[in-house]
Design a protein around this motif. Structure first.
Motif, short mmCIF file in Angstrom:
data_model
loop_
_atom_site.label_atom_id
_atom_site.label_comp_id
_atom_site.label_asym_id
_atom_site.label_seq_id
_atom_site.Cartn_x
_atom_site.Cartn_y
_atom_site.Cartn_z
N GLU A 62 0.83 -1.21 0.00
CA GLU A 62 0.00 0.00 0.00
C GLU A 62 0.86 1.26 0.00
OE1 GLU A 62 -3.15 0.07 -0.44
OE2 GLU A 62 -3.32 -2.12 -0.47
N LYS A 63 2.01 1.20 0.67
CA LYS A 63 2.92 2.35 0.68
C LYS A 63 3.52 2.56 -0.70
CE LYS A 63 6.74 4.34 3.30
NZ LYS A 63 7.71 4.14 4.41
N VAL A 64 3.84 1.45 -1.38
CA VAL A 64 4.37 1.53 -2.75
C VAL A 64 3.34 2.19 -3.67
CG1 VAL A 64 5.06 0.19 -4.76
CG2 VAL A 64 5.93 -0.43 -2.49
N VAL A 65 2.08 1.76 -3.55
CA VAL A 65 1.01 2.33 -4.39
C VAL A 65 0.86 3.83 -4.12
CG1 VAL A 65 -1.47 2.31 -4.86
CG2 VAL A 65 -0.22 0.15 -4.62
N SER A 66 0.94 4.21 -2.86
CA SER A 66 0.82 5.62 -2.50
C SER A 66 1.93 6.46 -3.13
CB SER A 66 0.86 5.76 -0.97
OG SER A 66 0.84 7.13 -0.59
N ILE A 67 3.16 5.95 -3.11
CA ILE A 67 4.28 6.68 -3.72
C ILE A 67 4.13 6.73 -5.25
CG2 ILE A 67 6.78 6.63 -4.11
CD1 ILE A 67 7.07 5.47 -1.30
N PHE A 68 3.68 5.64 -5.83
CA PHE A 68 3.43 5.62 -7.27
C PHE A 68 2.43 6.71 -7.65
CE2 PHE A 68 4.63 0.96 -8.54
CZ PHE A 68 5.95 1.28 -8.32
N ASN A 69 1.30 6.75 -6.94
CA ASN A 69 0.25 7.74 -7.23
C ASN A 69 0.76 9.16 -7.02
OD1 ASN A 69 -2.02 6.20 -8.08
ND2 ASN A 69 -2.31 5.50 -5.96
N LYS A 70 1.52 9.37 -5.94
CA LYS A 70 2.07 10.69 -5.67
C LYS A 70 2.99 11.16 -6.81
CE LYS A 70 4.89 13.13 -2.18
NZ LYS A 70 6.02 13.46 -3.07
N THR A 71 3.81 10.24 -7.31
CA THR A 71 4.73 10.59 -8.40
C THR A 71 3.97 10.95 -9.67
OG1 THR A 71 6.38 9.07 -7.47
CG2 THR A 71 6.70 9.79 -9.73
N VAL A 72 2.95 10.15 -9.98
CA VAL A 72 2.16 10.43 -11.18
C VAL A 72 1.45 11.77 -11.06
CG1 VAL A 72 0.23 9.66 -12.61
CG2 VAL A 72 1.87 7.99 -11.72
N ASP A 73 0.89 12.06 -9.88
CA ASP A 73 0.17 13.32 -9.68
C ASP A 73 1.10 14.53 -9.82
OD1 ASP A 73 -2.19 11.97 -9.25
OD2 ASP A 73 -1.93 11.89 -7.05
N GLU A 74 2.36 14.37 -9.40
CA GLU A 74 3.29 15.48 -9.44
C GLU A 74 3.97 15.65 -10.80
OE1 GLU A 74 4.75 15.27 -4.73
OE2 GLU A 74 6.08 14.62 -6.36
N PHE A 75 3.96 14.60 -11.58
CA PHE A 75 4.68 14.62 -12.86
C PHE A 75 3.76 15.19 -13.94
CE2 PHE A 75 6.96 12.74 -16.50
CZ PHE A 75 8.25 13.12 -16.17
N SER A 76 4.09 16.36 -14.44
CA SER A 76 3.20 17.08 -15.35
C SER A 76 3.04 16.41 -16.71
CB SER A 76 3.70 18.52 -15.55
OG SER A 76 5.01 18.52 -16.09
N SER A 77 4.01 15.59 -17.13
CA SER A 77 3.94 14.96 -18.46
C SER A 77 3.01 13.76 -18.50
CB SER A 77 5.35 14.54 -18.90
OG SER A 77 6.19 15.67 -19.06
N CYS A 78 2.54 13.30 -17.35
CA CYS A 78 1.59 12.18 -17.32
C CYS A 78 0.20 12.67 -17.72
CB CYS A 78 1.53 11.55 -15.93
SG CYS A 78 3.05 10.71 -15.44
N LEU A 79 -0.45 11.97 -18.61
CA LEU A 79 -1.79 12.35 -19.06
C LEU A 79 -2.85 11.85 -18.08
CD1 LEU A 79 -1.39 11.49 -22.87
CD2 LEU A 79 -1.03 13.70 -21.75
#
Length: 268
Positions: A194-211
């Motif tokens: 669950e911690k891994v998923v949280s970090i994954f989601n946080k990275t995607v949310d912060e990364f502007s190039s992700c659609l």
């Protein structure tokens, strides 16, 4: 004097007979010739307009138009010669022999030419697309009648014969406009998923190039004796895919470190 008069009379008689016999065919042939040339000219203008409306490649329009007009004019002249009564047996054999010899000598070139026409008409790729072909990956910079030029991402210019592109698999990696970026990382069972998923989601949310769409997908891709593999799928723009991947992995690695998650091989 009588002999000269007889010769003149014979000449006039033969000329008169020829005019009576061949004159109508010659007149008909000339009428068909001029009428045919006029119709071919009109057809050329109509074809040019049609290719413009169909958005045929501009570099291909004049060539196809000229090829069609020349072919029609040759057929028209041969037809008129047949109508007038000129025998074409020897000429036909000669043209046929030359055609066979030229075809054998230029078989590879003609194949590249035909493939170039098909590529420009069917447009499996256009200038500016990123493709993978003949073991090369890069951007199409030019499409010529006989070959296509691809500039690889490490700045090499590759010239590929069009026959190779029309007869083998081409992967157009930018045509759809977006690509899926797949990342798989292995974690030990001691790391909370669950911690891994949280970090994954946080990275995607912060990364502007992700659609935002299509939506991301995160999950466990494999369970092994020494740990599990977590997979993340995100969508990014096709152009600049490699740069986006490198930047995302860098940000993801930093966030995992900040979250206190140790990756395999990472020092304590």
């Amino acid at each position: 004097m009588k002999t000269d008069a007889n010769n003149i009379n014979q000449f006039y008689d033969k000329a008169y007979d020829w005019i009576i016999d061949k004159g109508p065919s010659v007149i008909l042939g000339m009428v068909i010739l001029f009428l045919g040339l006029w119709l071919i000219k009109l057809l050329g203008k109509w074809v040019q307009g049609g290719m413009h409306r169909k958005d045929v490649n501009p570099s291909l329009r004049p060539f196809l138009t000229s090829l069609m007009l020349i072919t029609l004019r040759i057929l028209l002249v041969l037809t008129v010669m047949q109508i007038i009564g000129i025998q074409l047996t020897f000429l036909t054999v000669l043209i046929g022999g030359i055609g066979v010899a030229a075809g054998l000598a230029l078989s590879g070139t003609l194949q590249n030419f035909a493939s170039g026409v098909l590529i420009l008409l069917l447009k499996p790729f256009v200038v500016g697309d990123n493709i993978i072909a003949q073991g090369q990956e890069g951007t199409v910079t030019s499409i010529q009648i006989f070959y296509t030029i691809v500039k690889t991402f490490d700045n090499r210019t590759v010239v590929i014969p069009n026959s190779k592109l029309s007869n083998e698999v081409i992967i157009n990696i930018s045509r759809e406009g977006i690509r899926r970026l797949d990342i798989e990382i292995k974690f030990s069972y001691g790391i909370d998923y669950e911690k891994v998923v949280s970090i994954f989601n946080k990275t995607v949310d912060e990364f502007s190039s992700c659609l935002k769409t299509p939506e991301r997908r995160i999950g466990v891709s494999a369970l092994e004796d020494s740990g599990y593999r977590a997979n993340i799928n995100i969508w990014v723009n096709a152009h600049g895919f490699t740069d986006t991947k490198l930047s995302f992995l860098e940000v993801l690695m930093k966030n995992l470190k900040l979250g206190g998650i140790k990756l395999p091989g990472m020092p304590e």
